[in-house]
Design a protein around this motif. Structure first.
Motif, mmCIF file in Angstrom:
data_model
loop_
_atom_site.group_PDB
_atom_site.id
_atom_site.type_symbol
_atom_site.label_atom_id
_atom_site.label_comp_id
_atom_site.label_asym_id
_atom_site.label_seq_id
_atom_site.Cartn_x
_atom_site.Cartn_y
_atom_site.Cartn_z
ATOM 1 N N GLY A 110 0.897 -1.234 0.084
ATOM 2 C CA GLY A 110 0.050 -0.059 0.063
ATOM 3 C C GLY A 110 0.929 1.232 0.109
ATOM 4 N N ILE A 111 2.050 1.254 0.845
ATOM 5 C CA ILE A 111 2.883 2.508 0.780
ATOM 6 C C ILE A 111 3.518 2.455 -0.640
ATOM 7 C CG2 ILE A 111 4.980 3.326 1.899
ATOM 8 C CD1 ILE A 111 4.039 1.854 4.357
ATOM 9 N N MET A 112 3.896 1.484 -1.131
ATOM 10 C CA MET A 112 5.009 1.359 -2.402
ATOM 11 C C MET A 112 4.109 1.939 -3.564
ATOM 12 S SD MET A 112 8.097 0.612 -3.238
ATOM 13 C CE MET A 112 8.800 -0.820 -2.536
ATOM 14 N N THR A 113 2.807 1.541 -3.695
ATOM 15 C CA THR A 113 1.946 1.933 -4.678
ATOM 16 C C THR A 113 0.860 2.859 -4.505
ATOM 17 O OG1 THR A 113 0.441 0.009 -4.209
ATOM 18 C CG2 THR A 113 2.257 -0.677 -5.598
ATOM 19 N N LYS A 114 0.866 3.681 -3.405
ATOM 20 C CA LYS A 114 0.143 4.675 -2.908
ATOM 21 C C LYS A 114 -0.135 5.698 -4.116
ATOM 22 C CE LYS A 114 -0.529 8.206 0.535
ATOM 23 N NZ LYS A 114 0.011 8.858 1.753
ATOM 24 N N TYR A 115 -1.539 5.959 -4.615
ATOM 25 C CA TYR A 115 -1.757 6.795 -5.523
ATOM 26 C C TYR A 115 -1.627 6.481 -6.929
ATOM 27 C CZ TYR A 115 -1.703 10.271 -1.689
ATOM 28 O OH TYR A 115 -1.842 10.978 -0.674
ATOM 29 N N LEU A 116 -1.281 5.087 -7.039
ATOM 30 C CA LEU A 116 -0.830 4.542 -8.457
ATOM 31 C C LEU A 116 -1.354 3.295 -9.042
ATOM 32 C CD1 LEU A 116 3.221 4.690 -8.115
ATOM 33 C CD2 LEU A 116 1.762 6.633 -9.263
ATOM 34 N N VAL A 117 -1.922 2.460 -7.620
ATOM 35 C CA VAL A 117 -2.580 1.241 -8.249
ATOM 36 C C VAL A 117 -3.748 1.130 -7.720
ATOM 37 C CG1 VAL A 117 -2.258 -1.253 -7.880
ATOM 38 C CG2 VAL A 117 -0.338 0.105 -8.417
ATOM 39 N N LYS A 118 -4.913 0.838 -8.479
ATOM 40 C CA LYS A 118 -6.114 0.646 -7.972
ATOM 41 C C LYS A 118 -6.181 -0.404 -6.626
ATOM 42 C CE LYS A 118 -11.195 -0.306 -9.238
ATOM 43 N NZ LYS A 118 -11.908 -0.635 -10.674
ATOM 44 N N GLU A 119 -5.679 -1.445 -6.765
ATOM 45 C CA GLU A 119 -5.687 -2.570 -5.656
ATOM 46 C C GLU A 119 -4.377 -2.584 -4.935
ATOM 47 O OE1 GLU A 119 -7.967 -6.350 -7.548
ATOM 48 O OE2 GLU A 119 -6.247 -5.786 -8.565
ATOM 49 N N SER A 120 -4.223 -1.152 -4.415
ATOM 50 C CA SER A 120 -3.065 -0.977 -3.645
ATOM 51 C C SER A 120 -3.190 -1.602 -2.366
ATOM 52 C CB SER A 120 -2.972 0.535 -3.393
ATOM 53 O OG SER A 120 -1.793 0.789 -2.739
ATOM 54 N N GLY A 121 -2.145 -2.406 -1.940
ATOM 55 C CA GLY A 121 -2.172 -3.015 -0.552
ATOM 56 C C GLY A 121 -3.499 -4.231 -0.554
ATOM 57 N N GLU A 122 -3.668 -4.823 -1.715
ATOM 58 C CA GLU A 122 -4.612 -5.845 -2.056
ATOM 59 C C GLU A 122 -4.063 -6.767 -2.834
ATOM 60 O OE1 GLU A 122 -7.021 -6.272 0.341
ATOM 61 O OE2 GLU A 122 -7.017 -4.612 1.332
ATOM 62 N N PHE A 123 -4.375 -8.136 -2.778
ATOM 63 C CA PHE A 123 -4.062 -9.211 -3.652
ATOM 64 C C PHE A 123 -4.724 -8.930 -4.969
ATOM 65 C CE2 PHE A 123 -2.734 -12.156 -0.217
ATOM 66 C CZ PHE A 123 -1.433 -11.680 -0.176
ATOM 67 N N ARG A 124 -4.189 -9.197 -6.072
ATOM 68 C CA ARG A 124 -4.929 -8.824 -7.433
ATOM 69 C C ARG A 124 -6.048 -9.707 -7.635
ATOM 70 N NH1 ARG A 124 -3.045 -13.534 -10.809
ATOM 71 N NH2 ARG A 124 -1.362 -14.541 -9.965
ATOM 72 N N SER A 125 -7.133 -9.394 -8.287
ATOM 73 C CA SER A 125 -8.097 -9.786 -8.788
ATOM 74 C C SER A 125 -8.176 -10.497 -10.121
ATOM 75 C CB SER A 125 -9.385 -9.039 -8.706
ATOM 76 O OG SER A 125 -9.177 -7.704 -9.232
ATOM 77 N N GLY A 126 -7.282 -9.916 -10.860
ATOM 78 C CA GLY A 126 -7.071 -10.356 -12.423
ATOM 79 C C GLY A 126 -5.942 -11.273 -12.702
ATOM 80 N N GLU A 127 -5.551 -11.475 -13.929
ATOM 81 C CA GLU A 127 -4.677 -12.553 -14.229
ATOM 82 C C GLU A 127 -3.332 -11.640 -14.751
ATOM 83 O OE1 GLU A 127 -5.315 -15.308 -13.154
ATOM 84 O OE2 GLU A 127 -7.315 -14.837 -13.124
#
Length: 330
Positions: A110-127
């Motif tokens: 979540g810190i590393m991807t703040k403001y950059l990734v929709k699923e920041s701090g969460e495991f991916r839902s896509g492939e």
């Protein structure tokens, strides 16, 4: 040990690297106190961040990364500047990481991807796939398996830390993490951060050793080792690769932190201590840092000996008296 065991073989090469690295770390720790070298610690941290982001195609130079971290205005893509800010925030709290805690992993993602990734701090839902540039190294496991795979990996690490050397454990985790590819973005950055965090729990000096810069120098070999392990179905090749790179960077660090510099004249040591790597300095700036006023004494006792020993280089070597002359620590 639980049911899940990442497959790998401990080879003679691995054991040799573990011995060599342990010896070098012991020597570094015994002869050099990183706490007294803030310039070196900060510079190595900036190198780690720059290299880890460069592997992921961030185009900012080392100098620009340093400027972002120092709060200066940098002309560059907003996304790339934010990546630097995020990575710095993560690395600044590296010592707080519990490498065996999956919630810590999510927090730092979540810190590393703040403001950059929709699923920041969460495991991916896509492939997702693992790419080296445009080339797909392999496709990651389906998203629905990620939570279970990560739970098994962390459970294994929790148990294995009692029996497996941290140098081997961190490399196995790194490969398995990249293979699972648990996040929609930032997996490479997190794998390298966690690798460092595991090593830093073993020997705190690793917090300031830029292993990432060594990986970046051998980026193609890094991805090739991952690809070979995927084909082989086990991480032995990757472990050997990572240990070889750590062994190399420790040789460089030994020189950096002055293991040999204890034999240098005191004025040269003082000059090196006030300089950051890769930063060009005027002679006036260096004199100011050292609290000196006599230019001739500075040149005779500090600058010229350092240049002769190839510890400092001129930016305009063919015009040593140029008014645009700068000096860089190498």
């Amino acid at each position: 040990m639980g049911e899940y065991k990442p497959p790998f073989t401990i080879t003679n090469k691995i054991l040799s690297y573990v011995s060599s690295i342990s010896e070098k770390i012991g020597r570094i720790t015994a002869t050099s106190n990183m706490e007294t070298k803030p310039h070196l610690r900060r510079n190595n941290r900036i190198k780690s961040i720059h290299s880890s982001l460069k592997i992921e195609a961030n185009s900012l130079t080392l100098g620009q990364v340093r400027d972002v971290i120092n709060g200066k205005i940098v002309l560059g893509e907003k996304k790339e500047i934010q990546e630097v800010k995020n990575a710095y925030a993560a690395y600044e709290h590296l010592s707080e990481i519990n490498p065996c805690n999956v919630q810590h992993l999510k927090k730092f993602h979540g810190i590393m991807t703040k403001y950059l990734v929709k699923e920041s701090g969460e495991f991916r839902s896509g492939e997702e796939g693992v790419f080296n540039g445009e080339q797909c190294i392999f496709m990651a496991p389906p998203a629905r398996f990620v939570p279970q795979l990560m739970e098994e990996l962390f459970a294994w690490m929790q148990e294995a830390q009692e029996d497996i050397h941290p140098l081997i454990l961190s490399s196995v985790f790194h490969y398995e993490f990249v293979f699972i590819h648990p996040f929609s973005d930032g997996n490479g950055r997190m794998a390298r951060l966690w690798h460092t965090a595991i090593l830093a729990k073993w020997k705190p000096v690793f917090e300031y050793i830029p292993v990432e810069s060594q990986i970046e120098k051998f980026q193609d070999e890094y991805y090739e080792a991952i690809s070979q392990c995927h084909v082989a179905g086990e991480s032995t090749i990757f472990i050997e690769f990572m240990l070889s790179q750590i062994d190399k960077i420790l040789t460089d660090i030994s020189t950096q932190i002055g293991e040999q510099n204890k034999y240098l004249p005191e004025p040269v040591q003082k000059l090196l201590e006030v300089m950051e790597y890769d930063v060009p300095y005027t002679s006036n700036a260096l004199m100011e840092q050292l609290g000196l006023k006599a230019r001739e004494g500075f040149r005779r006792n500090y600058l010229h000996p350092a240049i002769e020993l190839n510890l400092i280089q001129m930016t305009i070597p063919d015009k040593p008296n140029s008014r645009n002359q700068r000096y860089v620590k190498v």
